[in-house]
Design an enzyme around this catalytic site. Structure first.
Site, PDB file in Angstrom:
ATOM      1  N   CYS A   2      21.261 -13.215  -9.519  1.00 36.94           N
ATOM      2  CA  CYS A   2      19.788 -13.138  -9.591  1.00 36.94           C
ATOM      3  C   CYS A   2      19.294 -11.937  -8.787  1.00 36.94           C
ATOM      4  CB  CYS A   2      19.169 -14.388  -8.985  1.00 36.94           C
ATOM      5  SG  CYS A   2      19.781 -15.883  -9.743  1.00 36.94           S
ATOM      6  N   LYS A 473      39.758  -4.031 -15.875  1.00 39.02           N
ATOM      7  CA  LYS A 473      38.780  -3.105 -16.466  1.00 39.02           C
ATOM      8  C   LYS A 473      38.647  -3.349 -17.958  1.00 39.02           C
ATOM      9  CE  LYS A 473      36.724  -1.885 -13.805  1.00 39.02           C
ATOM     10  NZ  LYS A 473      37.233  -2.583 -12.735  1.00 39.02           N
TER      11      LYS A 473
HETATM   12  C1  AGP Z   1      35.019  -5.164 -10.791  1.00 40.77           C
HETATM   13  O1  AGP Z   1      34.938  -4.314 -11.930  1.00 40.77           O
HETATM   14  C2  AGP Z   1      34.154  -6.388 -10.938  1.00 40.77           C
HETATM   15  N1  AGP Z   1      32.823  -6.047 -11.190  1.00 40.77           N
HETATM   16  C3  AGP Z   1      34.375  -7.397  -9.843  1.00 40.77           C
HETATM   17  O2  AGP Z   1      35.713  -7.815  -9.936  1.00 40.77           O
HETATM   18  C4  AGP Z   1      34.121  -6.933  -8.399  1.00 40.77           C
HETATM   19  O3  AGP Z   1      35.127  -6.016  -7.992  1.00 40.77           O
HETATM   20  C5  AGP Z   1      34.200  -8.164  -7.487  1.00 40.77           C
HETATM   21  O4  AGP Z   1      33.157  -9.041  -7.860  1.00 40.77           O
HETATM   22  C6  AGP Z   1      34.086  -7.820  -6.004  1.00 40.77           C
HETATM   23  O5  AGP Z   1      32.838  -7.253  -5.743  1.00 40.77           O
HETATM   24  P1  AGP Z   1      32.620  -6.568  -4.302  1.00 40.77           P
HETATM   25  O6  AGP Z   1      33.600  -5.424  -4.204  1.00 40.77           O
HETATM   26  O7  AGP Z   1      31.188  -6.116  -4.315  1.00 40.77           O
HETATM   27  O8  AGP Z   1      32.887  -7.616  -3.259  1.00 40.77           O
END
Ligand code: AGP
Length: 592
Positions: A2, A473
């Site tokens: 959100c 990815k």
């Molecule tokens: C990565 O492409 C994703 N969007 C997701 O796995 C992300 O790396 C994960 O949620 C961790 O986020 P953060 O690095 O902001 O903690």
């Protein structure tokens, strides 16, 4: 996750709210809404779908004095208009938006129903609105009612609240979900992060856990849990609104993939002055003295930590890597003097915030590596290091991964008192630029992958770590099922999945594993697989598919990962999916 925006003052609040929600839409959502306070009363507009639809449904001719807005990533209740925020208390006393999860909402809802409250949605947020109204009706004072509400809430919340008939205040409260206040000329603002406020605001301050307060046109008042007045630290981000734009790129993801060389360069400039590293010597000493370096992260950041662990092992240091949501519920540590390393692009990931609470409750030493200055995980750690990667908008993390691995290599060099890594990173910059210059050549392979149901990535050592990131990815932006596997593990089961023309992408960077991984490719080829090799130039053989320039093997992930990112991006282009905002995903996962 959100997103919240709010604003009060002499400026076009309606457009600020709508545009702010559009800026936040990279956080991921499925419905949106605004509450606009006029002298005649509060008007609420909310609906499922994109902010654009809300924009078209929200009148432009209202005399708005203050307002709040929200993009909702559904947790309690389907993404319907009825569950969309803002929510209004039963007698219309309060209208509010919420980011987070109220753990005890069921108990509170039962209590309020017993007091005669009727609910119209499935959300925990409506419970908060009625709880606040319940206390206000009892105490006849907003601040006292806020405190009483906070005392009963368990869980995470960032709240922005309007009171019926009150054209001077926007109230807020915060615990574990991010909330930032912004000060501008003749206006005050609040939002989930500073991006939506960048145009109207100048100075920003994070609200801390258990704090609450209000903004008026000319004041920002923040109270601590004990009711004392807080003294927030305002900062001015070194970021301009134009830095956020696409700058001619079709998607943020492509822009951010191609920022990799600049990201590595900026890290060198920030952490090395040409002669010596610029890390805090106390941090380096703590890392060297620790008897266990424990990495904790999620998703892509977790994959970067897998490489960080190898770097620590090169130094002869014991090191482990945990997925945050796993360690949080089994926080086992055997070391006497561990050092925790939390890696998070957003610095607001809820799974990690829970881990940080456990680490701090044990008085353990921690380092947060993050891209977000002023974030919760940065503030709550013993030490912190910034990635200086610039804002990462695309949900799929690309340049942040590159920054994380590059920073970990510099940190390892500092621990080893060896500056060789700096020249090795300059070679990486050159190699990354070569991959970028040659990226068009990856399109045919990406087009082939876009038609597949299952794609496998193989590697050994750091190439296995890259295979995991390559797989994430691909699946998160194309929705194609994919797995990253250690090359030697296929024959212990997964090879049963290989059939005619199953695509298997193999990374080869290390002379030590060159032959064994190639025999793994033979195993799958013998069962009909189509093998696509991504190989360092010095190891390339006739028939290899994609060759990348040589760099030191321990830094090869910084080059191979660009190939993986491009393959995922070009495959997603073929599939015409929403590349920067994939379905079901959020940029910052602020719920557990
Ligand atoms: C990565 O492409 C994703 N969007 C997701 O796995 C992300 O790396 C994960 O949620 C961790 O986020 P953060 O690095 O902001 O903690």
């Amino acid at each position: 996750m959100c997103g919240i925006v709010g604003g009060i003052g002499q400026f076009p609040i309606r457009d600020y709210l709508i545009n702010g929600l559009k800026t936040l839409d990279y956080r991921g959502y499925d419905s949106a809404g605004v509450a606009l306070a006029e002298p005649e009363g509060i008007r609420v507009f909310r609906m499922p779908g994109r902010v654009q639809a809300l924009d078209e449904a929200t009148p432009r001719d209202l005399h708005v004095v203050l307002g709040i807005g929200h993009t909702r990533w559904a947790t309690h209740g389907a993404p319907t208009a009825n569950n969309a925020h803002p929510h209004t208390s039963m007698n219309g006393e309060f209208v509010l938006v919420h980011n987070g999860v109220i753990d005890n909402f069921r108990h509170l809802k039962n209590k309020l129903e017993a007091e005669g409250y009727v609910f119209h949605s499935e959300t925990d947020t409506e419970v908060v609105a009625n709880l606040l109204e319940f206390h206000y009706n009892r105490l006849k004072n907003v601040k006292a009612a806020m405190l009483a509400m906070i005392e009963e809430l368990q869980g995470s919340y960032a709240l922005a609240i309007l009171k019926k008939g009150d054209l001077k205040h926007i109230y807020f409260a915060k615990n574990r979900s991010p909330l930032v206040v912004g000060h501008g000329e003749g206006k005050n603002l609040l939002a989930s992060d500073f991006l939506p406020m960048l145009k109207e605001g100048k100075d920003f301050a994070p609200i801390l856990d258990h704090q609450y307060g209000y903004i008026t046109e000319d004041t920002i008042k923040i109270f601590n849990e004990d009711g004392s007045v807080a003294n927030p630290k305002f900062t001015r981000p070194d970021l301009k609104i134009e830095d956020i734009g696409l700058q001619g790129y079709p998607h943020y993801m492509l822009k951010e993939i191609e920022e990799a060389p600049a990201v590595v360069r900026r890290l060198i400039d920030n952490y090395f002055d040409g002669n010596q590293f610029l890390f805090d010597p106390k941090l380096i000493n703590k890392l060297k003295a620790a008897d266990d370096i424990i990495f904790i992260a999620c998703g892509t950041s977790y994959h970067a930590c897998l490489i960080g662990r190898r770097y620590m092992e090169y130094l002869g240091k014991r090191s482990e890597v945990y997925i945050a949501s796993e360690w949080a519920y089994h926080p086992f540590v055997s070391a006497k003097n561990p050092m925790f390393v939390i890696v998070s692009q957003s610095g607001e990931t809820a799974d990690l915030i829970r881990c940080m609470e456990i680490i701090n409750s044990r008085g353990a030493v921690s380092l947060t590596i993050t891209n977000t200055k002023g974030s919760t995980l940065e503030r709550d750690a013993t030490y912190s290091l910034l990635l200086f990667a610039g804002v990462e908008i695309a949900v799929a993390s690309t340049k942040a991964y590159v920054a994380q691995v590059a920073l970990l290599s510099l940190l390892t060099g500092a621990m080893d008192d060896s500056t060789a890594v700096v020249s090795h990173l300059y070679d990486v910059i050159k190699a990354e630029n070569a991959v970028i210059a040659n990226s068009e050549s990856l399109k045919p392979t990406a087009k082939y992958l876009s038609g597949k149901k299952d794609v496998f990535f193989l590697g050994r050592g750091t190439d296995y770590d890259v295979a995991l990131e390559a797989s994430l990815k691909l699946k998160e932006i194309t929705y194609i099922h994919s797995e990253g596997l250690p090359g030697g593990e296929l024959k212990h089961g997964p090879i049963a999945l290989i059939e005619k023309d199953t695509p298997v992408i193999g990374f080869i960077s290390d002379p030590l594993t060159d032959l064994p991984i190639r025999s793994n490719f033979k195993e799958v080829e013998a069962r009909g697989a189509t093998v696509i090799t991504v190989v360092s130039k010095s190891l390339a053989k006739a028939g290899d598919s994609i060759t990348v320039p040589d760099v030191k093997e321990y830094l090869s992930p910084l080059v191979k990962v660009l190939v993986a990112q491009y393959l995922a991006y070009f495959a997603a282009l073929e599939l015409k999916v929403n590349i920067d905002k994939p379905r079901n995903l959020a940029k910052s996962v602020t719920v557990e």
